[in-house]
Each structure stands twice: as structure tokens, then as C-alpha cells.
Design a protein around this motif. Structure first.
Motif, PDB file in Angstrom:
ATOM      1  N   HIS A  55       8.514   2.872  -7.357  1.00 48.81           N
ATOM      2  CA  HIS A  55       7.753   3.629  -6.370  1.00 48.81           C
ATOM      3  C   HIS A  55       6.272   3.627  -6.703  1.00 48.81           C
ATOM      4  O   HIS A  55       5.868   3.416  -7.854  1.00 48.81           O
ATOM      5  CB  HIS A  55       8.272   5.067  -6.252  1.00 48.81           C
ATOM      6  CG  HIS A  55       7.957   5.925  -7.441  1.00 48.81           C
ATOM      7  ND1 HIS A  55       8.835   6.089  -8.492  1.00 48.81           N
ATOM      8  CD2 HIS A  55       6.866   6.681  -7.759  1.00 48.81           C
ATOM      9  CE1 HIS A  55       8.324   6.895  -9.397  1.00 48.81           C
ATOM     10  NE2 HIS A  55       7.114   7.266  -8.975  1.00 48.81           N
ATOM     11  N   THR A 109       0.974   8.745   0.898  1.00 47.21           N
ATOM     12  CA  THR A 109       1.878   7.673   1.305  1.00 47.21           C
ATOM     13  C   THR A 109       2.723   7.266   0.104  1.00 47.21           C
ATOM     14  O   THR A 109       2.195   7.016  -0.984  1.00 47.21           O
ATOM     15  CB  THR A 109       1.106   6.435   1.823  1.00 47.21           C
ATOM     16  OG1 THR A 109       0.281   6.818   2.920  1.00 47.21           O
ATOM     17  CG2 THR A 109       2.068   5.346   2.273  1.00 47.21           C
ATOM     18  N   TYR A 135       5.201   4.434  -1.298  1.00 40.90           N
ATOM     19  CA  TYR A 135       5.741   3.084  -1.148  1.00 40.90           C
ATOM     20  C   TYR A 135       6.974   2.983  -2.042  1.00 40.90           C
ATOM     21  O   TYR A 135       6.895   3.208  -3.255  1.00 40.90           O
ATOM     22  CB  TYR A 135       4.707   2.032  -1.558  1.00 40.90           C
ATOM     23  CG  TYR A 135       3.482   2.015  -0.671  1.00 40.90           C
ATOM     24  CD1 TYR A 135       3.516   1.384   0.570  1.00 40.90           C
ATOM     25  CD2 TYR A 135       2.305   2.646  -1.061  1.00 40.90           C
ATOM     26  CE1 TYR A 135       2.397   1.366   1.397  1.00 40.90           C
ATOM     27  CE2 TYR A 135       1.183   2.641  -0.241  1.00 40.90           C
ATOM     28  CZ  TYR A 135       1.239   1.999   0.982  1.00 40.90           C
ATOM     29  OH  TYR A 135       0.130   1.986   1.803  1.00 40.90           O
ATOM     30  N   ALA A 148      10.648   0.892  -3.169  1.00 43.33           N
ATOM     31  CA  ALA A 148      11.588  -0.229  -3.161  1.00 43.33           C
ATOM     32  C   ALA A 148      12.969   0.361  -3.414  1.00 43.33           C
ATOM     33  O   ALA A 148      13.193   1.004  -4.449  1.00 43.33           O
ATOM     34  CB  ALA A 148      11.235  -1.245  -4.245  1.00 43.33           C
ATOM     35  N   GLU A 203       6.924   4.392   3.194  1.00 45.47           N
ATOM     36  CA  GLU A 203       7.027   2.997   3.625  1.00 45.47           C
ATOM     37  C   GLU A 203       7.878   2.219   2.616  1.00 45.47           C
ATOM     38  O   GLU A 203       7.619   2.275   1.410  1.00 45.47           O
ATOM     39  CB  GLU A 203       5.632   2.374   3.727  1.00 45.47           C
ATOM     40  CG  GLU A 203       5.624   0.947   4.251  1.00 45.47           C
ATOM     41  CD  GLU A 203       4.218   0.396   4.439  1.00 45.47           C
ATOM     42  OE1 GLU A 203       4.044  -0.830   4.315  1.00 45.47           O
ATOM     43  OE2 GLU A 203       3.296   1.203   4.697  1.00 45.47           O
ATOM     44  N   PHE A 204       8.907   1.523   3.108  1.00 45.14           N
ATOM     45  CA  PHE A 204       9.743   0.701   2.238  1.00 45.14           C
ATOM     46  C   PHE A 204       9.090  -0.671   2.045  1.00 45.14           C
ATOM     47  O   PHE A 204       8.571  -1.261   3.000  1.00 45.14           O
ATOM     48  CB  PHE A 204      11.132   0.507   2.839  1.00 45.14           C
ATOM     49  CG  PHE A 204      11.961   1.764   2.862  1.00 45.14           C
ATOM     50  CD1 PHE A 204      12.084   2.553   1.733  1.00 45.14           C
ATOM     51  CD2 PHE A 204      12.631   2.153   4.015  1.00 45.14           C
ATOM     52  CE1 PHE A 204      12.848   3.709   1.751  1.00 45.14           C
ATOM     53  CE2 PHE A 204      13.395   3.301   4.041  1.00 45.14           C
ATOM     54  CZ  PHE A 204      13.499   4.085   2.903  1.00 45.14           C
ATOM     55  N   LEU A 205       9.132  -1.156   0.798  1.00 40.12           N
ATOM     56  CA  LEU A 205       8.634  -2.491   0.477  1.00 40.12           C
ATOM     57  C   LEU A 205       9.679  -3.230  -0.342  1.00 40.12           C
ATOM     58  O   LEU A 205      10.442  -2.613  -1.096  1.00 40.12           O
ATOM     59  CB  LEU A 205       7.340  -2.412  -0.345  1.00 40.12           C
ATOM     60  CG  LEU A 205       6.070  -1.886   0.347  1.00 40.12           C
ATOM     61  CD1 LEU A 205       4.924  -1.825  -0.664  1.00 40.12           C
ATOM     62  CD2 LEU A 205       5.692  -2.748   1.531  1.00 40.12           C
ATOM     63  N   PRO A 206       9.733  -4.576  -0.254  1.00 41.45           N
ATOM     64  CA  PRO A 206      10.602  -5.339  -1.151  1.00 41.45           C
ATOM     65  C   PRO A 206      10.205  -5.105  -2.602  1.00 41.45           C
ATOM     66  O   PRO A 206       9.012  -4.912  -2.904  1.00 41.45           O
ATOM     67  CB  PRO A 206      10.355  -6.792  -0.723  1.00 41.45           C
ATOM     68  CG  PRO A 206       9.810  -6.709   0.662  1.00 41.45           C
ATOM     69  CD  PRO A 206       9.031  -5.437   0.721  1.00 41.45           C
ATOM     70  N   VAL A 231       7.404  -7.240  -4.044  1.00 47.33           N
ATOM     71  CA  VAL A 231       6.082  -6.906  -3.507  1.00 47.33           C
ATOM     72  C   VAL A 231       5.533  -5.646  -4.177  1.00 47.33           C
ATOM     73  O   VAL A 231       4.360  -5.588  -4.583  1.00 47.33           O
ATOM     74  CB  VAL A 231       6.150  -6.714  -1.975  1.00 47.33           C
ATOM     75  CG1 VAL A 231       4.811  -6.213  -1.431  1.00 47.33           C
ATOM     76  CG2 VAL A 231       6.536  -8.018  -1.297  1.00 47.33           C
ATOM     77  N   LEU A 232       6.372  -4.638  -4.313  1.00 48.17           N
ATOM     78  CA  LEU A 232       5.933  -3.388  -4.933  1.00 48.17           C
ATOM     79  C   LEU A 232       5.618  -3.583  -6.412  1.00 48.17           C
ATOM     80  O   LEU A 232       4.655  -3.011  -6.944  1.00 48.17           O
ATOM     81  CB  LEU A 232       6.997  -2.305  -4.749  1.00 48.17           C
ATOM     82  CG  LEU A 232       6.610  -0.889  -5.195  1.00 48.17           C
ATOM     83  CD1 LEU A 232       5.310  -0.435  -4.535  1.00 48.17           C
ATOM     84  CD2 LEU A 232       7.718   0.091  -4.897  1.00 48.17           C
ATOM     85  N   LYS A 252       2.161  -4.527  -7.145  1.00 49.39           N
ATOM     86  CA  LYS A 252       1.193  -3.444  -7.033  1.00 49.39           C
ATOM     87  C   LYS A 252       1.247  -2.510  -8.237  1.00 49.39           C
ATOM     88  O   LYS A 252       0.243  -1.919  -8.632  1.00 49.39           O
ATOM     89  CB  LYS A 252       1.455  -2.629  -5.757  1.00 49.39           C
ATOM     90  CG  LYS A 252       1.256  -3.396  -4.448  1.00 49.39           C
ATOM     91  CD  LYS A 252       1.635  -2.515  -3.256  1.00 49.39           C
ATOM     92  CE  LYS A 252       1.426  -3.216  -1.933  1.00 49.39           C
ATOM     93  NZ  LYS A 252      -0.009  -3.406  -1.624  1.00 49.39           N
TER      94      LYS A 252
END
Length: 424
Positions: free
Chosen positions: A352, A367, A369, A371, A398-401, A404-405, A408
């Protein structure tokens, strides 16, 4: 009898002597403190409460005037450590031989407080390179204590388990969330981790408990699967000192021979009623770069009553949050650790990231993010309802693969995962 078991009056008298020595030392050797103290009469600083007459030292001071804090010639410097840069530009800290001895003493005493003894085998699961103070400190402390150190470093569950099965350590030093990955890996490949000889873990980087010292979500998840003694420790590069839990697990114990502690309110006044406030520290016995009234930015609560272990020193509860990361969201005051704790309670969340920004109305916006294994609308509603129930807020999610997360969160040049971004 060690100083941690002295009466509070005897500890205060001891610290007042050490404070005078420190003030005279920095006033003579530090370019920064010569300027800082030029309008102050240091002879009037006798009691610990007199510290309030002196100005604070800030992280911005360290960033802007870093070399002016140095109190020794460069040929006495034997090592440089840097802060992680979690809350700003990383700061370099020079260390002398004496400072390394002090760090080793600090960690030896802290690890003994948490039950590690001479002859124990301990697996060090944090990095010791990249100018990381904590990894070096643990190694020096374990060596001084007379323990055996397995320097595996961070990450890679397979490598960690190979070392555990080969060397049979009794204790681990690790980030607590990584223990969950260790358990997952062991179960997937059939390792009998519950009978591998591990007694406990000294945990860094993430809190283990809530403010009443009950287990937080990540601790509960670990203990539900693996019966370990989990000891929390709080430290920073600037302090060169740790606050470690004893077997009572009721907060991190103060080492008064190494550091003076103040808790202040928003106006810089000393808090004496046990309320939460910002931790301010004055280091004792540091040779290269001592600090006087350094504002850590960490919001903590001090507990003054004598511990069941017999230590009379104050104990620090879990860090509530960083002062500069305080969030005002629709009338509610929040800190990232509270949100981390809630998210850590969901097994489905693989990673997260919390992002804070300013919306068009000029107020804070949150926000999340995430997974997750199964990013469904039902799970999204479940998370939002949980946040409303526990924190009285409903952030944007917001969900991310996962891949991808992870890009970050795990930055190539960072020693720690970045799970909080402040865009305000």
C-alpha cells in the motif's frame, strides 16, 4: 547497579552533570552551537528544566549547516552515516572511534533489555551497508554483547531461511512486516518454521503496538501464525541511541547515560502530564556531532511509572506519527501510522501507499493506492467501512497492480520502503 535502576532523583543529578559537560563541549568545538549560544549564559543552565532557556536544533539546521556541527578534526572521523531521508533531505553524521564505542554500548544494553544474552546466535536481517546506522549499530552491539551475528542483510526469504536452518539463530533482527513474508515462504516450501529454534525478534522500522501497548494488526497477524516474542525498538541516526522494550513490552526504555529527553507541546513548552508531544533530545557522550535540544519531529507519549522489570527510567510508547505528516481531514486529525495499522489488518492487501495532497478547497485529501489479491467492489466497500468505523474518515482508494505499486514504494536509492507521500 546500572543507571536505569537508580532513583529518578539520582538519575536527574547524574544527567545534570553530563549536560554541563555537553554544553561546554559544543560551545567550544561546534561552529553551529557557538553561534546558537552566543547570547545565552550557559552557566545558568544547571537543572534539566533549565534546558528550556536554550533554543531548539531542527532538522533544517542539520541540513543547512551540516558541517558546522562537527566538533572534531576530519582526521578523527572514522565513519559517516546518513539519515534515511524519510522526512527530508538525508543528513550526514560523522562518527569517531569513541562514537562507535558509544553506539555499540547503546545497542548491547538495548538488546540485553530485550532478552538477548552473551552466546546467543542472532540473524541480522537489516542492511549494514549504504551508510545505514542501524545495521552497523546492531552489529557493534551484538559483538560487544558477546553474541554470534549472522549478517544476512535485508530481503530474500529463501536466503534468510537457508541461514536459519544452517546456523540455528535464536533471535532475528528485522522489519516486522517481513516476518509475514518469511512465514508465507516457509509454508509454501514446507519449512517447519514453528520448530526451527527461533525464540523472538527485535523489530525495527514499524510499530508493534497500539498506544495502550496491545498488539497492533501486523503483530496480531504474525502471532496468530508464529509464537514469537516480538520486541519493539525506536531509534534514529540523529539520536545515536535506542529505546528498547523489555519482557514487559510496555514501551521503549530510556538510557539516561546517553540521552536527555524532553516532550514538548505545539508551543515548545515542556509537557509534564504525560500527554503526547514532540520528542526533543540532547545527546550525551557524542564526540563528533552532538546535538542539543534536537526536535525529532516524532510525536510520542512518555510513561514515567516504574516498569515491572525494575527499571525506573521513562518509557516511550509507540510513535504516534511525525509532526510534519499530521493530516487534517474533514475535522479529524490523523497520522500515517494509524492508517498503516488498519491496512496491515487485511491479509488481501499485498502492498500500500498513502498519498496526501491539497484539493481545490485548500484542505487535505487522502488517496490510498492498494495492491490486492482480488480487487473487487465488495472489498473496496469493506476497506472504506473499516476506515469509517475506526478513523471516522473515508479516503479515496485506487487499486494498482502489485508490480506498478512496488515501483512507487521501493525506490532504487532508498533504504526504506516509501509508503507515505506528502504532496502538500
Amino acid at each position: 547497579m546500572k543507571v536505569e535502576f537508580w532513583s529518578k532523583e539520582k538519575i536527574a543529578a547524574f544527567q545534570e552533570i553530563k549536560l554541563k559537560e555537553t554544553l561546554n563541549y559544543v560551545n567550544e568545538n561546534s561552529a553551529f552551537y557557538k553561534r546558537q549560544f552566543k547570547d545565552f549564559d550557559l552557566n545558568s543552565i544547571n537543572a534539566l528544566t533549565d534546558l528550556q532557556k536554550l533554543p531548539f536544533t531542527t532538522k533544517e539546521d542539520l541540513q543547512q549547516y551540516n558541517s558546522d556541527f562537527l566538533c572534531v578534526p576530519l582526521n578523527k572521523v572514522v565513519d559517516y552515516a546518513t539519515t534515511s531521508g524519510t522526512s527530508g533531505t538525508p543528513v550526514s553524521f560523522a562518527l569517531t572511534d569513541s562514537d562507535l564505542e558509544r553506539i555499540g554500548y547503546n545497542e548491547a544494553e538495548s538488546l540485553k533489555c530485550s532478552g538477548i544474552e552473551k552466546g546467543d546466535v542472532v540473524q541480522l536481517m537489516t542492511t549494514i551497508d549504504r551508510q545505514f546506522m542501524a545495521g552497523l549499530a546492531y552489529f557493534l552491539g551484538l559483538r560487544k554483547l558477546g553474541a554470534t551475528v549472522i549478517r544476512v542483510g535485508a530481503g530474500i526469504p529463501e536466503l534468510q531461511w537457508d541461514a536459519i536452518l544452517r546456523y540455528k539463530p535464536a533471535y532475528l533482527i528485522t522489519v516486522p512486516s517481513f516476518l509475514i513474508k518469511m512465514i508465507d515462504y516457509a509454508e509454501n516450501v514446507g519449512i517447519d518454521y514453528k520448530n526451527c529454534g527461533i525464540k523472538g525478534a527485535v523489530c525495527i522500522g514499524e510499530p508493534l503496538r497500539q498506544q495502550d501497548f496491545s498488539p497492533n494488526n501486523i503483530t496480531s497477524r504474525i502471532l496468530s501464525r508464529w509464537d514469537l516474542k516480538l520486541y519493539s525498538t525506536y531509534a534514529s541516526t540523529e539520536m545515536s541511541t535506542a529505546f528498547a522494550e523489555c519482557s514487559a513490552m510496555q514501551g521503549g526504555h530510556h538510557l539516561p547515560e546517553l540521552i536527555i529527553v524532553e516532550i514538548i507541546d505545539e508551543n515548545g513548552n515542556l509537557i509534564t502530564d504525560g500527554s503526547p508531544g514532540e520528542l526533543v533530545v540532547t545527546t550525551l557522550g557524542v564526540e563528533a556531532m552532538p546535538l542539543v535540544r534536537f526536535k525529532t519531529g516524532d510525536i510520542v507519549q512518555a510513561h514515567e511509572e516504574e516498569c515491572t522489570c525494575g527499571r525506573t527510567t521513562l518509557r516511550l510508547g509507540p510513535v504516534i506519527g511525525r509532526k510534519q505528516q499530521m493530516i487534517k481531514y474533514k475535522g479529524t486529525t490523523l497520522y500515517p501510522p494509524a492508517m498503516n495499522n488498519l491496512l496491515n489488518g487485511f491479509d488481501q492487501i499485498q502492498n500500500h501507499l498513502i498519498e496526501i495532497s491539497t484539493n481545490e478547497l485548500g484542505t487535505d485529501e487522502i488517496t490510498l493506492y492498494l495492491a490486492v489479491q482480488s480487487p473487487t467492489d465488495e472489498f473496496l466497500t469493506q476497506i472504506r467501512d473499516h476506515f469509517r468505523a475506526k478513523l471516522r474518515v473515508s479516503p479515496r482508494i485506487e487499486f494498482l497492480p502489485l508490480e506498478v505499486l512496488n515501483e512507487k514504494v521501493f525506490l532504487p536509492k532508498s533504504r526504506k520502503p516509501r509508503q507515505f507521500i506528502d504532496l502538500r
